[in-house]
Design a protein around this motif. Structure first.
Motif, mmCIF file in Angstrom:
data_model
loop_
_atom_site.group_PDB
_atom_site.id
_atom_site.type_symbol
_atom_site.label_atom_id
_atom_site.label_comp_id
_atom_site.label_asym_id
_atom_site.label_seq_id
_atom_site.Cartn_x
_atom_site.Cartn_y
_atom_site.Cartn_z
ATOM 1 N N ARG A 81 0.822 -1.201 0.000
ATOM 2 C CA ARG A 81 0.000 0.000 0.000
ATOM 3 C C ARG A 81 0.865 1.264 0.000
ATOM 4 N NH1 ARG A 81 -4.772 1.364 -1.911
ATOM 5 N NH2 ARG A 81 -6.019 2.662 -0.543
ATOM 6 N N ARG A 82 2.003 1.215 0.691
ATOM 7 C CA ARG A 82 2.857 2.394 0.788
ATOM 8 C C ARG A 82 3.539 2.669 -0.554
ATOM 9 N NH1 ARG A 82 8.264 0.997 1.084
ATOM 10 N NH2 ARG A 82 8.680 -1.191 1.595
ATOM 11 N N ARG A 83 3.896 3.906 -0.781
ATOM 12 C CA ARG A 83 4.669 4.253 -1.970
ATOM 13 C C ARG A 83 6.098 3.811 -1.735
ATOM 14 N NH1 ARG A 83 2.232 9.697 -4.302
ATOM 15 N NH2 ARG A 83 3.906 9.354 -5.763
ATOM 16 N N ARG A 84 6.710 3.222 -2.731
ATOM 17 C CA ARG A 84 8.067 2.745 -2.572
ATOM 18 C C ARG A 84 8.941 3.289 -3.700
ATOM 19 N NH1 ARG A 84 5.149 -1.977 -4.119
ATOM 20 N NH2 ARG A 84 5.800 -2.786 -6.135
ATOM 21 N N PRO A 85 10.184 3.511 -3.409
ATOM 22 C CA PRO A 85 11.062 4.067 -4.433
ATOM 23 C C PRO A 85 11.222 3.122 -5.608
ATOM 24 C CG PRO A 85 12.313 3.371 -2.505
ATOM 25 C CD PRO A 85 10.871 3.273 -2.147
ATOM 26 N N HIS A 86 11.437 3.707 -6.785
ATOM 27 C CA HIS A 86 11.633 2.912 -7.987
ATOM 28 C C HIS A 86 12.842 1.995 -7.803
ATOM 29 C CE1 HIS A 86 11.623 1.848 -12.191
ATOM 30 N NE2 HIS A 86 12.904 2.181 -12.271
ATOM 31 N N GLY A 87 12.689 0.748 -8.190
ATOM 32 C CA GLY A 87 13.814 -0.171 -8.080
ATOM 33 C C GLY A 87 13.939 -0.823 -6.726
ATOM 34 N N ASP A 88 12.911 -0.717 -5.883
ATOM 35 C CA ASP A 88 12.961 -1.377 -4.580
ATOM 36 C C ASP A 88 12.781 -2.875 -4.819
ATOM 37 O OD1 ASP A 88 12.574 -2.402 -2.049
ATOM 38 O OD2 ASP A 88 11.418 -0.691 -1.350
ATOM 39 N N ARG A 89 13.898 -3.568 -4.970
ATOM 40 C CA ARG A 89 13.857 -4.962 -5.383
ATOM 41 C C ARG A 89 13.162 -5.844 -4.342
ATOM 42 N NH1 ARG A 89 19.164 -8.670 -6.880
ATOM 43 N NH2 ARG A 89 18.039 -10.632 -7.192
ATOM 44 N N GLN A 90 13.436 -5.601 -3.069
ATOM 45 C CA GLN A 90 12.851 -6.443 -2.024
ATOM 46 C C GLN A 90 11.329 -6.343 -2.023
ATOM 47 O OE1 GLN A 90 14.327 -5.583 1.890
ATOM 48 N NE2 GLN A 90 13.505 -7.451 2.777
ATOM 49 N N ALA A 91 10.806 -5.113 -2.146
ATOM 50 C CA ALA A 91 9.355 -4.935 -2.188
ATOM 51 C C ALA A 91 8.767 -5.590 -3.429
ATOM 52 C CB ALA A 91 9.008 -3.449 -2.149
ATOM 53 N N GLY A 92 9.487 -5.483 -4.562
ATOM 54 C CA GLY A 92 9.012 -6.114 -5.790
ATOM 55 C C GLY A 92 8.949 -7.623 -5.675
ATOM 56 N N LEU A 139 8.624 -9.303 -2.877
ATOM 57 C CA LEU A 139 7.534 -9.620 -1.955
ATOM 58 C C LEU A 139 6.199 -9.619 -2.693
ATOM 59 C CD1 LEU A 139 6.349 -10.038 0.895
ATOM 60 C CD2 LEU A 139 6.359 -7.555 1.166
ATOM 61 N N ALA A 140 5.973 -8.610 -3.530
ATOM 62 C CA ALA A 140 4.725 -8.530 -4.278
ATOM 63 C C ALA A 140 4.569 -9.722 -5.216
ATOM 64 C CB ALA A 140 4.673 -7.219 -5.067
ATOM 65 N N LEU A 141 5.650 -10.095 -5.905
ATOM 66 C CA LEU A 141 5.593 -11.228 -6.829
ATOM 67 C C LEU A 141 5.301 -12.521 -6.091
ATOM 68 C CD1 LEU A 141 5.967 -12.435 -9.650
ATOM 69 C CD2 LEU A 141 8.421 -12.589 -9.166
ATOM 70 N N HIS A 142 5.954 -12.734 -4.967
ATOM 71 C CA HIS A 142 5.731 -13.954 -4.189
ATOM 72 C C HIS A 142 4.300 -14.019 -3.649
ATOM 73 C CE1 HIS A 142 10.339 -14.299 -3.393
ATOM 74 N NE2 HIS A 142 9.983 -14.764 -4.565
ATOM 75 N N LEU A 143 3.779 -12.885 -3.206
ATOM 76 C CA LEU A 143 2.396 -12.876 -2.727
ATOM 77 C C LEU A 143 1.425 -13.186 -3.864
ATOM 78 C CD1 LEU A 143 2.477 -9.808 -0.323
ATOM 79 C CD2 LEU A 143 1.977 -12.160 0.319
ATOM 80 N N LYS A 144 1.691 -12.631 -5.033
ATOM 81 C CA LYS A 144 0.836 -12.899 -6.196
ATOM 82 C C LYS A 144 0.826 -14.389 -6.517
ATOM 83 C CE LYS A 144 0.188 -11.450 -11.027
ATOM 84 N NZ LYS A 144 0.192 -12.772 -11.671
ATOM 85 N N GLN A 145 2.004 -15.001 -6.566
ATOM 86 C CA GLN A 145 2.091 -16.433 -6.860
ATOM 87 C C GLN A 145 1.391 -17.259 -5.790
ATOM 88 O OE1 GLN A 145 6.353 -16.813 -7.063
ATOM 89 N NE2 GLN A 145 6.449 -16.308 -9.236
ATOM 90 N N THR A 146 1.569 -16.852 -4.545
ATOM 91 C CA THR A 146 0.986 -17.598 -3.432
ATOM 92 C C THR A 146 -0.530 -17.598 -3.499
ATOM 93 O OG1 THR A 146 2.880 -17.116 -2.001
ATOM 94 C CG2 THR A 146 0.808 -17.718 -0.912
ATOM 95 N N PHE A 147 -1.124 -16.440 -3.725
ATOM 96 C CA PHE A 147 -2.587 -16.369 -3.668
ATOM 97 C C PHE A 147 -3.256 -16.789 -4.964
ATOM 98 C CE2 PHE A 147 -1.510 -14.277 0.205
ATOM 99 C CZ PHE A 147 -2.515 -14.713 1.057
#
Length: 227
Positions: A68-79, A81-89
């Protein structure tokens, strides 16, 4: 991971837990009235918030997830996390019931002390259920590591920082289906099996906790509707 750094001679971890013991879990559902579903969870000192919007009309993707929070461009860890959550759900939500629809899951770590992805998964599971979206099963996630040959479940931040092999598991407990499995290093098969078993047992223990939270929420909603 040197065992003396993580386990005392009596077999206790630095925070007083036994090797297979979970951190204390507190959770609640329905924390945001304006979202379709929401949940908050604490696993030890790690705190996570999840909100769900949808299903709604398809816009860009059939399923999306992020923070939900804004994250800086290129924040690999957040990216990641988002990909893993997408795959999981995608492995858990019955998306075929919602053709041409989108489900948005937003998660935020409010306080990090180890197991960030796991806390996000467990919070998101409760939020999806709060939204009334059908799932094949709960999704429960937990980490595990090794102190020499002793498996440790639900790693805290100092345990993660010790630098040894770490495993992260997202499990559908009823079927035993693995939604996500991630390893930080190669492990011999026997050590991998020990760590995987520890994570699996922890996921099943978490399932019991999350199920109680869902049942409490159901009783609460039923009581409100009856008034």
């Amino acid at each position: 991971m040197a065992a003396p750094e993580l386990l005392s001679d009596e077999g206790y971890r630095a925070d007083g837990r036994r090797p297979a013991e979970l951190r204390k879990v507190r959770a609640r559902m329905g924390v945001f009235a304006q979202a379709d579903g929401s949940a908050y969870i604490e696993q030890g000192n790690t705190k996570a918030l999840a909100v769900v919007y949808g299903p709604h009309e398809y816009s860009m993707a059939t399923f999306s997830t992020g923070e939900r929070r804004r994250r800086p461009h290129g924040d690999r860890q957040a990216g990641e996390l988002a990909l893993h959550l997408k795959q999981t759900f995608e492995a858990a939500i019955l998306t075929r019931l919602y053709p041409r629809s989108q489900i948005d899951i937003y998660v935020q770590i409010l306080q990090a002390d180890g197991g960030n992805y796991c806390a996000c998964v467990n919070a998101a599971t409760l939020a999806v259920m709060d939204a009334g979206i059908p799932m094949r099963d709960y999704v429960c996630a937990c980490s595990a590591g090794l102190a020499e040959d002793t498996p440790l479940a639900d790693l805290s931040s100092p345990e993660e920082a010790a630098g040894g092999p770490r495993l992260v598991l997202a499990l559908l407990p009823a079927s035993g289906q693995i939604a996500l499995l991630q390893l930080s290093a190669r492990l011999h098969q026997e050590r991998l099996e020990a760590a995987l078993e520890a994570a699996g047992q922890a996921c099943r223990a978490l399932h019991a906790v999350l199920d109680r939270v869902v049942r409490d929420r159901l009783r609460e909603v039923t009581a409100l509707l009856g008034d």
